[in-house]
Design a protein around this motif. Sequence first.
Motif, mmCIF file in Angstrom:
data_model
loop_
_atom_site.group_PDB
_atom_site.id
_atom_site.type_symbol
_atom_site.label_atom_id
_atom_site.label_comp_id
_atom_site.label_asym_id
_atom_site.label_seq_id
_atom_site.Cartn_x
_atom_site.Cartn_y
_atom_site.Cartn_z
ATOM 1 N N LYS A 200 0.834 -1.204 0.000
ATOM 2 C CA LYS A 200 0.000 0.000 0.000
ATOM 3 C C LYS A 200 0.867 1.252 0.000
ATOM 4 N N LYS A 201 1.906 1.231 0.818
ATOM 5 C CA LYS A 201 2.794 2.390 0.875
ATOM 6 C C LYS A 201 3.477 2.601 -0.465
ATOM 7 N N LEU A 202 3.909 1.495 -1.102
ATOM 8 C CA LEU A 202 4.573 1.614 -2.396
ATOM 9 C C LEU A 202 3.614 2.163 -3.446
ATOM 10 N N VAL A 203 2.368 1.686 -3.434
ATOM 11 C CA VAL A 203 1.373 2.215 -4.370
ATOM 12 C C VAL A 203 1.160 3.705 -4.136
ATOM 13 N N HIS A 204 1.093 4.098 -2.853
ATOM 14 C CA HIS A 204 0.911 5.517 -2.522
ATOM 15 C C HIS A 204 2.088 6.351 -3.026
ATOM 16 N N LEU A 205 3.303 5.822 -2.873
ATOM 17 C CA LEU A 205 4.482 6.544 -3.350
ATOM 18 C C LEU A 205 4.466 6.685 -4.869
ATOM 19 N N PHE A 206 4.069 5.614 -5.559
ATOM 20 C CA PHE A 206 3.972 5.692 -7.012
ATOM 21 C C PHE A 206 2.930 6.721 -7.438
ATOM 22 N N LYS A 207 1.799 6.745 -6.728
ATOM 23 C CA LYS A 207 0.740 7.698 -7.064
ATOM 24 C C LYS A 207 1.218 9.133 -6.837
ATOM 25 N N SER A 208 1.942 9.356 -5.729
ATOM 26 C CA SER A 208 2.467 10.693 -5.454
ATOM 27 C C SER A 208 3.463 11.118 -6.522
ATOM 28 N N TRP A 209 4.303 10.176 -6.935
ATOM 29 C CA TRP A 209 5.289 10.473 -7.981
ATOM 30 C C TRP A 209 4.587 10.809 -9.297
ATOM 31 N N LYS A 210 3.554 10.041 -9.626
ATOM 32 C CA LYS A 210 2.803 10.295 -10.856
ATOM 33 C C LYS A 210 2.151 11.670 -10.814
ATOM 34 N N ASP A 211 1.546 12.021 -9.667
ATOM 35 C CA ASP A 211 0.919 13.338 -9.533
ATOM 36 C C ASP A 211 1.955 14.451 -9.663
ATOM 37 N N SER A 212 3.142 14.225 -9.080
ATOM 38 C CA SER A 212 4.205 15.226 -9.176
ATOM 39 C C SER A 212 4.648 15.421 -10.622
ATOM 40 N N CYS A 213 4.777 14.319 -11.359
ATOM 41 C CA CYS A 213 5.170 14.415 -12.773
ATOM 42 C C CYS A 213 4.116 15.170 -13.582
ATOM 43 N N LYS A 214 2.853 14.909 -13.283
ATOM 44 C CA LYS A 214 1.791 15.609 -14.005
ATOM 45 C C LYS A 214 1.830 17.104 -13.726
ATOM 46 N N ARG A 215 2.089 17.479 -12.457
ATOM 47 C CA ARG A 215 2.169 18.899 -12.128
ATOM 48 C C ARG A 215 3.331 19.563 -12.854
ATOM 49 N N GLU A 216 4.471 18.872 -12.905
ATOM 50 C CA GLU A 216 5.622 19.434 -13.606
ATOM 51 C C GLU A 216 5.334 19.605 -15.095
ATOM 52 N N MET A 217 4.655 18.632 -15.691
ATOM 53 C CA MET A 217 4.336 18.728 -17.118
ATOM 54 C C MET A 217 3.356 19.869 -17.384
ATOM 55 N N ARG A 218 2.367 20.019 -16.505
ATOM 56 C CA ARG A 218 1.426 21.132 -16.680
ATOM 57 C C ARG A 218 2.128 22.469 -16.485
ATOM 58 N N GLY A 219 3.062 22.527 -15.514
ATOM 59 C CA GLY A 219 3.809 23.759 -15.306
ATOM 60 C C GLY A 219 4.680 24.109 -16.494
ATOM 61 N N GLU A 220 5.333 23.092 -17.056
ATOM 62 C CA GLU A 220 6.175 23.333 -18.231
ATOM 63 C C GLU A 220 5.338 23.825 -19.406
ATOM 64 N N GLU A 221 4.162 23.220 -19.580
ATOM 65 C CA GLU A 221 3.284 23.649 -20.669
ATOM 66 C C GLU A 221 2.817 25.088 -20.460
ATOM 67 N N ALA A 222 2.504 25.445 -19.203
ATOM 68 C CA ALA A 222 2.059 26.805 -18.912
ATOM 69 C C ALA A 222 3.168 27.817 -19.187
ATOM 70 N N ILE A 223 4.412 27.458 -18.851
ATOM 71 C CA ILE A 223 5.538 28.362 -19.104
ATOM 72 C C ILE A 223 5.739 28.571 -20.601
ATOM 73 N N LEU A 224 5.620 27.494 -21.370
ATOM 74 C CA LEU A 224 5.823 27.603 -22.813
ATOM 75 C C LEU A 224 4.740 28.448 -23.477
ATOM 76 N N LEU A 225 3.543 28.449 -22.898
ATOM 77 C CA LEU A 225 2.435 29.200 -23.488
ATOM 78 C C LEU A 225 2.320 30.617 -22.934
ATOM 79 N N ALA A 226 3.035 30.910 -21.845
ATOM 80 C CA ALA A 226 2.911 32.221 -21.206
ATOM 81 C C ALA A 226 3.633 33.292 -22.018
ATOM 82 N N SER A 227 3.185 34.533 -21.854
ATOM 83 C CA SER A 227 3.840 35.664 -22.518
ATOM 84 C C SER A 227 5.105 36.045 -21.758
ATOM 85 N N LEU A 228 5.976 36.804 -22.417
ATOM 86 C CA LEU A 228 7.240 37.199 -21.805
ATOM 87 C C LEU A 228 7.014 38.075 -20.574
#
Length: 259
Positions: A200-228
């Motif tokens: 259960k703990k390992l599944v929770h850690l994997f889920k947290s890692w997946k959520d973190s990766c998704k946040r980073e990808m959304r942040g990167e996309e927002a930076i690329l689309l943002a104005s200077l």
Amino acid sequence: MELVDAQADLACVTAQNEGLQRKAHASFMRGYRALGRLHRDAEKSQTQFFKEKGVITDSSQEMTGELVAECSMPVTRVNKVIRTVARGFGITLKDTVDKHSVSHILLEGELASEIQLVSEMHNAGNLTISGDGTTNKHINLKLKHGLMVTPTYASDPDAPTMNTIPSQQFFSINTAIDHKSETQLQGWKDLIDHHAEDQKKLVHLFKSWKDSCKREMRGEEAILLASLSDLICLIWEETERNISNASGLTGWQVLSADE
């Protein structure tokens, strides 16, 4: 005069003939090169690898696991069987998979199945468990399985809710010192409480890692689309925050590049 005209006509015909010969030769060479490319592509399509950049591919691992788990193939014979079947279909394998790699694949598959089982049990909400026992050569054996609702895995895994179906899951076969109810209950506790907590703990850690990766990808996309202008404001705010965390400009200036 007629001789001169005939010579001129002959020269013209000769030039035309040479031009046609050059075109025919060029056409032949194009066809020859195209045939060579087709031959090389055909050879390439008939060549397969177990590994990509030294790592056994997912499809190769899945095939290996099915050969052992579903076809009762001995670990030491997996490589030979795969190569024999491939050769029968005219496919050339350029590398091999040894018995140690096969063993590692099976161990990883076992761990993955345990993680999946615990995750399904955790998300099912309700679980009906059942067990049975027998004795073989004076050894008590206990079998455990359960009925629960599990995802179909055919729907989108990132969707808020996945389609589910009733599913019967095999848990384990274990030895026991006797057939007493208390012993059977302890076996279920060992399965659900002790073993499952780590998973259960390992599944929770994997889920947290997946959520973190998704946040980073959304942040990167927002930076690329943002104005200077928006980026300058964000960078300035982050710089001020870092300077403040470093106890001011003096502390910031003495930080190393890694810090």
